[in-house]
Design a protein around this motif. Structure first.
Motif, PDB file in Angstrom:
ATOM      1  N   GLU A  32       0.823  -1.216   0.000  1.00 16.50           N
ATOM      2  CA  GLU A  32       0.000   0.000   0.000  1.00 16.50           C
ATOM      3  C   GLU A  32       0.851   1.257   0.000  1.00 16.50           C
ATOM      4  O   GLU A  32       0.505   2.249  -0.636  1.00 16.50           O
ATOM      5  CB  GLU A  32      -0.901   0.023   1.248  1.00 16.50           C
ATOM      6  N   HIS A  33       1.970   1.223   0.713  1.00 15.60           N
ATOM      7  CA  HIS A  33       2.736   2.448   0.949  1.00 15.60           C
ATOM      8  C   HIS A  33       4.018   2.575   0.128  1.00 15.60           C
ATOM      9  O   HIS A  33       4.643   3.638   0.131  1.00 15.60           O
ATOM     10  CB  HIS A  33       3.072   2.566   2.439  1.00 15.60           C
ATOM     11  N   ILE A  34       4.431   1.499  -0.554  1.00 18.64           N
ATOM     12  CA  ILE A  34       5.680   1.545  -1.313  1.00 18.64           C
ATOM     13  C   ILE A  34       5.428   1.168  -2.770  1.00 18.64           C
ATOM     14  O   ILE A  34       4.889   0.097  -3.061  1.00 18.64           O
ATOM     15  CB  ILE A  34       6.736   0.584  -0.702  1.00 18.64           C
ATOM     16  N   LYS A  35       5.822   2.048  -3.670  1.00 15.52           N
ATOM     17  CA  LYS A  35       5.653   1.796  -5.102  1.00 15.52           C
ATOM     18  C   LYS A  35       6.884   1.118  -5.712  1.00 15.52           C
ATOM     19  O   LYS A  35       6.764   0.337  -6.643  1.00 15.52           O
ATOM     20  CB  LYS A  35       5.379   3.117  -5.830  1.00 15.52           C
ATOM     21  N   ASP A  74      11.284   0.329   6.775  1.00 15.88           N
ATOM     22  CA  ASP A  74      11.321   1.433   5.801  1.00 15.88           C
ATOM     23  C   ASP A  74       9.959   1.683   5.156  1.00 15.88           C
ATOM     24  O   ASP A  74       9.877   2.146   4.014  1.00 15.88           O
ATOM     25  CB  ASP A  74      12.357   1.150   4.704  1.00 15.88           C
ATOM     26  N   LEU A  75       8.904   1.381   5.894  1.00 17.07           N
ATOM     27  CA  LEU A  75       7.551   1.507   5.350  1.00 17.07           C
ATOM     28  C   LEU A  75       7.254   2.911   4.827  1.00 17.07           C
ATOM     29  O   LEU A  75       6.603   3.083   3.793  1.00 17.07           O
ATOM     30  CB  LEU A  75       6.522   1.123   6.412  1.00 17.07           C
ATOM     31  N   ASP A  76       7.743   3.935   5.513  1.00 14.23           N
ATOM     32  CA  ASP A  76       7.412   5.315   5.116  1.00 14.23           C
ATOM     33  C   ASP A  76       8.525   5.993   4.306  1.00 14.23           C
ATOM     34  O   ASP A  76       8.511   7.206   4.110  1.00 14.23           O
ATOM     35  CB  ASP A  76       7.052   6.162   6.342  1.00 14.23           C
ATOM     36  N   TRP A  77       9.501   5.215   3.841  1.00 21.44           N
ATOM     37  CA  TRP A  77      10.677   5.811   3.184  1.00 21.44           C
ATOM     38  C   TRP A  77      10.306   6.699   2.004  1.00 21.44           C
ATOM     39  O   TRP A  77      10.827   7.809   1.869  1.00 21.44           O
ATOM     40  CB  TRP A  77      11.634   4.712   2.724  1.00 21.44           C
ATOM     41  N   GLU A  78       9.417   6.238   1.150  1.00 19.59           N
ATOM     42  CA  GLU A  78       9.074   7.030  -0.039  1.00 19.59           C
ATOM     43  C   GLU A  78       8.381   8.329   0.335  1.00 19.59           C
ATOM     44  O   GLU A  78       8.503   9.329  -0.375  1.00 19.59           O
ATOM     45  CB  GLU A  78       8.184   6.211  -0.981  1.00 19.59           C
ATOM     46  N   LYS A  79       7.666   8.329   1.446  1.00 19.84           N
ATOM     47  CA  LYS A  79       6.939   9.533   1.865  1.00 19.84           C
ATOM     48  C   LYS A  79       7.821  10.490   2.670  1.00 19.84           C
ATOM     49  O   LYS A  79       7.488  11.665   2.801  1.00 19.84           O
ATOM     50  CB  LYS A  79       5.712   9.141   2.688  1.00 19.84           C
ATOM     51  N   THR A  80       8.940   9.998   3.201  1.00 19.84           N
ATOM     52  CA  THR A  80       9.787  10.835   4.058  1.00 19.84           C
ATOM     53  C   THR A  80      11.200  11.003   3.502  1.00 19.84           C
ATOM     54  O   THR A  80      12.051  11.602   4.151  1.00 19.84           O
ATOM     55  CB  THR A  80       9.878  10.239   5.477  1.00 19.84           C
ATOM     56  N   ASP A  83      12.902  14.252   3.761  1.00 22.37           N
ATOM     57  CA  ASP A  83      13.107  14.785   5.113  1.00 22.37           C
ATOM     58  C   ASP A  83      13.430  13.636   6.073  1.00 22.37           C
ATOM     59  O   ASP A  83      12.555  13.106   6.752  1.00 22.37           O
ATOM     60  CB  ASP A  83      11.848  15.528   5.594  1.00 22.37           C
ATOM     61  N   PRO A  84      14.711  13.225   6.128  1.00 22.72           N
ATOM     62  CA  PRO A  84      15.125  12.107   6.970  1.00 22.72           C
ATOM     63  C   PRO A  84      14.762  12.290   8.450  1.00 22.72           C
ATOM     64  O   PRO A  84      14.648  11.305   9.182  1.00 22.72           O
ATOM     65  CB  PRO A  84      16.650  12.079   6.800  1.00 22.72           C
ATOM     66  N   ASN A  85      14.550  13.536   8.855  1.00 19.19           N
ATOM     67  CA  ASN A  85      14.228  13.791  10.262  1.00 19.19           C
ATOM     68  C   ASN A  85      12.887  13.199  10.681  1.00 19.19           C
ATOM     69  O   ASN A  85      12.639  13.015  11.884  1.00 19.19           O
ATOM     70  CB  ASN A  85      14.219  15.298  10.551  1.00 19.19           C
ATOM     71  N   VAL A  86      12.021  12.941   9.712  1.00 16.93           N
ATOM     72  CA  VAL A  86      10.702  12.398  10.074  1.00 16.93           C
ATOM     73  C   VAL A  86      10.542  10.930   9.653  1.00 16.93           C
ATOM     74  O   VAL A  86       9.505  10.323   9.892  1.00 16.93           O
ATOM     75  CB  VAL A  86       9.546  13.233   9.469  1.00 16.93           C
ATOM     76  N   HIS A  87      11.604  10.392   9.019  1.00 16.33           N
ATOM     77  CA  HIS A  87      11.560   8.971   8.638  1.00 16.33           C
ATOM     78  C   HIS A  87      11.325   8.110   9.881  1.00 16.33           C
ATOM     79  O   HIS A  87      11.960   8.316  10.908  1.00 16.33           O
ATOM     80  CB  HIS A  87      12.882   8.587   7.968  1.00 16.33           C
ATOM     81  N   THR A  88      10.417   7.182   9.794  1.00 15.22           N
ATOM     82  CA  THR A  88       9.957   6.232  10.836  1.00 15.22           C
ATOM     83  C   THR A  88       8.802   6.777  11.675  1.00 15.22           C
ATOM     84  O   THR A  88       8.057   6.001  12.252  1.00 15.22           O
ATOM     85  CB  THR A  88      11.057   5.732  11.809  1.00 15.22           C
ATOM     86  N   SER A  89       8.650   8.102  11.742  1.00 12.30           N
ATOM     87  CA  SER A  89       7.564   8.650  12.567  1.00 12.30           C
ATOM     88  C   SER A  89       6.206   8.343  11.943  1.00 12.30           C
ATOM     89  O   SER A  89       5.235   8.026  12.644  1.00 12.30           O
ATOM     90  CB  SER A  89       7.729  10.160  12.769  1.00 12.30           C
ATOM     91  N   LEU A  90       6.128   8.406  10.613  1.00 13.58           N
ATOM     92  CA  LEU A  90       4.884   8.079   9.928  1.00 13.58           C
ATOM     93  C   LEU A  90       4.596   6.575  10.050  1.00 13.58           C
ATOM     94  O   LEU A  90       3.456   6.168  10.271  1.00 13.58           O
ATOM     95  CB  LEU A  90       4.962   8.479   8.451  1.00 13.58           C
TER      96      LEU A  90
END
Length: 207
Positions: A32-35, A74-80, A83-90
């Motif tokens: 769903e979250h990674i293309k 790395d579920l939110d990697w494409e969305k973050t 901005d590495p500072n927010v990677h993993t928070s989503l």
């Protein structure tokens, strides 16, 4: 059985059912979250590696959670990515909404130190933090083989590539130097476990 016992049985069965569905839900979330299919494969490889390392360290009963941490790190990697500072928070937000185990969420958060998260403390947190990148080195080492087949790759070949600083520059070699002091596994042992694990899922990885 009495009503209280019946209620307890229902809760227990529901809990067991929920646990067995976590991996299926994890795969759904990846899709769903990674293309980028290669990023999906990286997460699949990391999940399999973390599960193998759970057994390596004698944490058999925790293997499911270890696998989930690798699968979803790395579920939110494409969305973050910007901005590495927010990677993993989503990712943490998504996983909380889906009632994933807190230790899985915490391990994923702590693998991104750039976000100001606390340093990894538990064995799971440290293993995810120090080992998941090795899968990328193994993929890169496979792709330069004449056959491009992971079955033809050896531990010695990956070790040689690791020493070539210009090869797969994205791999954090300093982390791998620190690793043996933190989780009692040598780089050679890690490569051996990772390579064997990834060779066992070569079709899934397209290698």
């Amino acid at each position: 059985s009495s009503p209280p016992q019946a209620a307890k049985a229902v809760r227990t069965n529901s809990s067991i059912l929920h646990m067995t569905n976590f991996r299926d839900r994890a795969i759904q979330l990846l899709n769903e979250h990674i293309k980028n299919k290669n990023l999906v494969k990286h997460n699949l490889a990391a999940g399999a590696l973390l599960k193998a390392l759970a057994f390596h360290f004698g944490k058999n009963s925790e293997a499911e959670n270890w696998e989930l941490a690798g699968l979803l790190h790395d579920l939110d990697w494409e969305k973050t990515e910007e901005d590495p500072n927010v990677h993993t928070s989503l990712t943490a937000k998504i996983l909380k909404e889906n009632n994933f185990p807190l230790e899985v969420i915490e391990a994923i958060k702590r693998h991104n130190r750039a976000a100001g998260n606390p340093v990894p403390e538990t064995l799971l947190e440290k293993v995810l933090y120090y080992t998941e990148e090795i899968t990328g080195l193994i993929v890169a080492s496979t792709l330069i083989l004449p056959s491009k087949k992971i079955a033809d790759l050896t531990v010695d070949s990956v070790l040689r590539r690791l020493k070539e600083k210009s090869f797969a520059r994205g791999i954090d070699r300093e982390l791998l130097k620190e690793m043996p002091n933190e989780i009692s596994i040598s780089v050679e042992e890690l490569i051996s476990v990772a390579l064997k694990t990834m060779q066992g899922m070569s079709k899934e990885l397209g290698l």
